[in-house]
Design an enzyme around this catalytic site. Structure first.
Site, PDB file in Angstrom:
ATOM      1  N   ASN A 126      -5.824  -3.523  -1.155  1.00 24.30           N
ATOM      2  CA  ASN A 126      -5.617  -4.411  -0.163  1.00 24.30           C
ATOM      3  C   ASN A 126      -6.817  -5.253   0.184  1.00 24.30           C
ATOM      4  O   ASN A 126      -7.752  -4.926   0.885  1.00 24.30           O
ATOM      5  CB  ASN A 126      -4.918  -3.725   1.198  1.00 24.30           C
ATOM      6  CG  ASN A 126      -4.575  -4.514   2.149  1.00 24.30           C
ATOM      7  OD1 ASN A 126      -4.336  -5.679   2.118  1.00 24.30           O
ATOM      8  ND2 ASN A 126      -4.316  -3.992   3.310  1.00 24.30           N
ATOM      9  N   TRP A 127      -6.564  -6.637  -0.280  1.00 28.75           N
ATOM     10  CA  TRP A 127      -7.650  -7.527  -0.190  1.00 28.75           C
ATOM     11  C   TRP A 127      -7.827  -7.913   1.156  1.00 28.75           C
ATOM     12  O   TRP A 127      -8.682  -8.810   1.518  1.00 28.75           O
ATOM     13  CB  TRP A 127      -7.400  -8.479  -1.149  1.00 28.75           C
ATOM     14  CG  TRP A 127      -7.829  -8.417  -2.829  1.00 28.75           C
ATOM     15  CD1 TRP A 127      -8.368  -7.125  -3.056  1.00 28.75           C
ATOM     16  CD2 TRP A 127      -7.579  -9.097  -3.810  1.00 28.75           C
ATOM     17  NE1 TRP A 127      -8.600  -7.218  -4.535  1.00 28.75           N
ATOM     18  CE2 TRP A 127      -8.120  -8.303  -4.909  1.00 28.75           C
ATOM     19  CE3 TRP A 127      -6.983 -10.289  -4.043  1.00 28.75           C
ATOM     20  CZ2 TRP A 127      -8.106  -8.917  -6.202  1.00 28.75           C
ATOM     21  CZ3 TRP A 127      -7.100 -10.775  -5.237  1.00 28.75           C
ATOM     22  CH2 TRP A 127      -7.429 -10.191  -6.329  1.00 28.75           C
ATOM     23  N   LYS A 128      -6.862  -7.925   1.880  1.00 27.38           N
ATOM     24  CA  LYS A 128      -6.502  -8.433   3.388  1.00 27.38           C
ATOM     25  C   LYS A 128      -6.869 -10.191   3.175  1.00 27.38           C
ATOM     26  O   LYS A 128      -6.270 -10.655   2.417  1.00 27.38           O
ATOM     27  CB  LYS A 128      -7.447  -7.785   4.269  1.00 27.38           C
ATOM     28  CG  LYS A 128      -7.244  -6.532   4.212  1.00 27.38           C
ATOM     29  CD  LYS A 128      -7.882  -5.431   5.572  1.00 27.38           C
ATOM     30  CE  LYS A 128      -7.356  -4.069   5.435  1.00 27.38           C
ATOM     31  NZ  LYS A 128      -7.923  -3.305   6.365  1.00 27.38           N
ATOM     32  N   HIS A 162       1.728  -3.026   8.386  1.00 24.53           N
ATOM     33  CA  HIS A 162       0.663  -2.525   8.474  1.00 24.53           C
ATOM     34  C   HIS A 162       0.015  -2.531   9.943  1.00 24.53           C
ATOM     35  O   HIS A 162       0.244  -3.169  10.373  1.00 24.53           O
ATOM     36  CB  HIS A 162      -0.301  -3.471   7.340  1.00 24.53           C
ATOM     37  CG  HIS A 162      -1.802  -2.996   7.146  1.00 24.53           C
ATOM     38  ND1 HIS A 162      -2.708  -3.223   8.225  1.00 24.53           N
ATOM     39  CD2 HIS A 162      -2.236  -2.266   6.135  1.00 24.53           C
ATOM     40  CE1 HIS A 162      -3.826  -2.629   7.770  1.00 24.53           C
ATOM     41  NE2 HIS A 162      -3.585  -2.157   6.528  1.00 24.53           N
ATOM     42  N   GLU A 190      -2.587  -3.760  11.127  1.00 26.85           N
ATOM     43  CA  GLU A 190      -3.009  -4.845  11.690  1.00 26.85           C
ATOM     44  C   GLU A 190      -2.054  -5.942  11.950  1.00 26.85           C
ATOM     45  O   GLU A 190      -2.281  -6.584  12.773  1.00 26.85           O
ATOM     46  CB  GLU A 190      -4.012  -5.430  10.514  1.00 26.85           C
ATOM     47  CG  GLU A 190      -5.352  -4.749  10.418  1.00 26.85           C
ATOM     48  CD  GLU A 190      -6.030  -4.899   9.106  1.00 26.85           C
ATOM     49  OE1 GLU A 190      -5.451  -5.726   8.423  1.00 26.85           O
ATOM     50  OE2 GLU A 190      -7.336  -4.487   8.782  1.00 26.85           O
ATOM     51  N   GLU A 244      -1.159   5.303   7.472  1.00 29.72           N
ATOM     52  CA  GLU A 244      -2.621   4.852   7.835  1.00 29.72           C
ATOM     53  C   GLU A 244      -3.065   5.097   9.236  1.00 29.72           C
ATOM     54  O   GLU A 244      -2.461   4.482  10.092  1.00 29.72           O
ATOM     55  CB  GLU A 244      -2.938   3.361   7.301  1.00 29.72           C
ATOM     56  CG  GLU A 244      -2.515   2.944   6.083  1.00 29.72           C
ATOM     57  CD  GLU A 244      -2.883   1.475   5.940  1.00 29.72           C
ATOM     58  OE1 GLU A 244      -3.984   1.249   5.346  1.00 29.72           O
ATOM     59  OE2 GLU A 244      -2.036   0.569   5.985  1.00 29.72           O
ATOM     60  N   GLY A 256     -10.689   0.741   8.370  1.00 34.61           N
ATOM     61  CA  GLY A 256     -11.866   0.072   8.280  1.00 34.61           C
ATOM     62  C   GLY A 256     -13.309   0.785   9.229  1.00 34.61           C
ATOM     63  O   GLY A 256     -14.045  -0.080   9.660  1.00 34.61           O
ATOM     64  N   SER A 263     -10.091   4.115   5.028  1.00 34.69           N
ATOM     65  CA  SER A 263     -11.451   4.433   4.737  1.00 34.69           C
ATOM     66  C   SER A 263     -11.683   5.384   3.385  1.00 34.69           C
ATOM     67  O   SER A 263     -12.036   6.107   3.343  1.00 34.69           O
ATOM     68  CB  SER A 263     -12.261   5.105   5.881  1.00 34.69           C
ATOM     69  OG  SER A 263     -12.460   4.152   6.847  1.00 34.69           O
ATOM     70  N   GLY A 275      -8.647  -0.405   1.373  1.00 40.14           N
ATOM     71  CA  GLY A 275      -9.366  -1.655   1.760  1.00 40.14           C
ATOM     72  C   GLY A 275     -10.742  -2.110   1.632  1.00 40.14           C
ATOM     73  O   GLY A 275     -11.094  -2.625   0.388  1.00 40.14           O
TER      74      GLY A 275
END
Length: 240
Positions: free
Chosen positions: A9-11, A95, A97, A153, A159, A199, A220
């Protein structure tokens, strides 16, 4: 046996040339291996480039989000029908976020999931806790569950460098599978892939991927460096 899957997941990272170079390296390293599924979750800007690059390869391209409507006056949003039209393999919905920063709820995520499924898309639906599983799957048919991957998650692990313990992650994955079994029966539950995210790194992946209810990982921070991500792919391969 459920095929293991690892998704980078490059975000909101990388520019176009960086994204293309990363995927070209991945294509070269991965070759035509079919025993593991590798996905790239990219910003919308790069999706069509990456779809063309990965044609006839085992790499899946994942959109990071989609709107709950196909068309309409929703400036700045992305139509799930348009994503399906350009050939995206999966769309990731719900997700952490998106919930935390954009106020998405179980109801919002559920509407997005159903619209994406109705467009024939495969969906990675993310949850932070067991209680979110049934609400985000409401109205999803037994047949449509074949197009669903569930990603777990935990909020504290995203993160932060603090991963859930192997036992903790497996316990939740097991409970998610039990929830799917209660909703859809054993055949669907046994075939549904469940991912852990939060993580993920080379130290914890070795034990995570050996758990019977964890079928893969969402990566991530560790996916932002190509060599780091490739080491994770190799760990999963070596576990088979």
């Amino acid at each position: 046996m459920r095929k293991p899957i690892i998704i980078a997941n490059w975000k909101m990272n990388f520019l176009r040339d960086q994204a293309n170079l990363y995927v070209k390296k991945l294509i070269k390293k991965l070759g035509n291996k079919e025993n593991i599924e590798v996905g790239i979750a990219s910003q919308d800007l790069f999706l069509t480039d990456l779809i063309k690059l990965t044609e006839n390869t085992p790499i899946s391209i994942v959109a990071q989000n989609a709107h709950l409507e196909n068309f309409g006056p929703f400036t700045g949003e992305t139509s799930p029908k348009a994503l399906a039209n350009v050939g995206v393999d999966y769309v990731m919905l719900g997700h952490f976020e998106r919930r935390e920063l954009f106020n998405e709820t179980n109801s919002t995520v559920n509407l997005k999931v159903r619209t994406a499924l109705n467009n024939g898309m495969d969906v990675i639906v993310d949850v932070e806790e067991l209680e979110q599983v049934a609400p985000v799957l409401e109205g999803v048919s037994e047949e449509q569950m074949q197009q669903i991957i569930i990603g777990f998650e935990p909020t504290f692990a995203i993160g932060t460098g603090m991963s859930a313990s192997t036992k903790g992650a497996e316990d939740v994955a097991e409970q998610i599978r039990k929830t799917v079994r209660k909703l859809y029966g054993s055949d669907v539950a046994d075939s549904t892939r469940i991912l852990y995210g939060g993580s993920v790194n080379r130290d914890n992946l070795k034990s995570l991927i050996k758990q019977k209810d964890i079928d893969g990982v969402l990566v991530g921070k560790a996916a932002l460096d190509f060599q780091s991500f490739w080491e994770l792919v190799e760990i999963i391969e070596n576990s088979l």
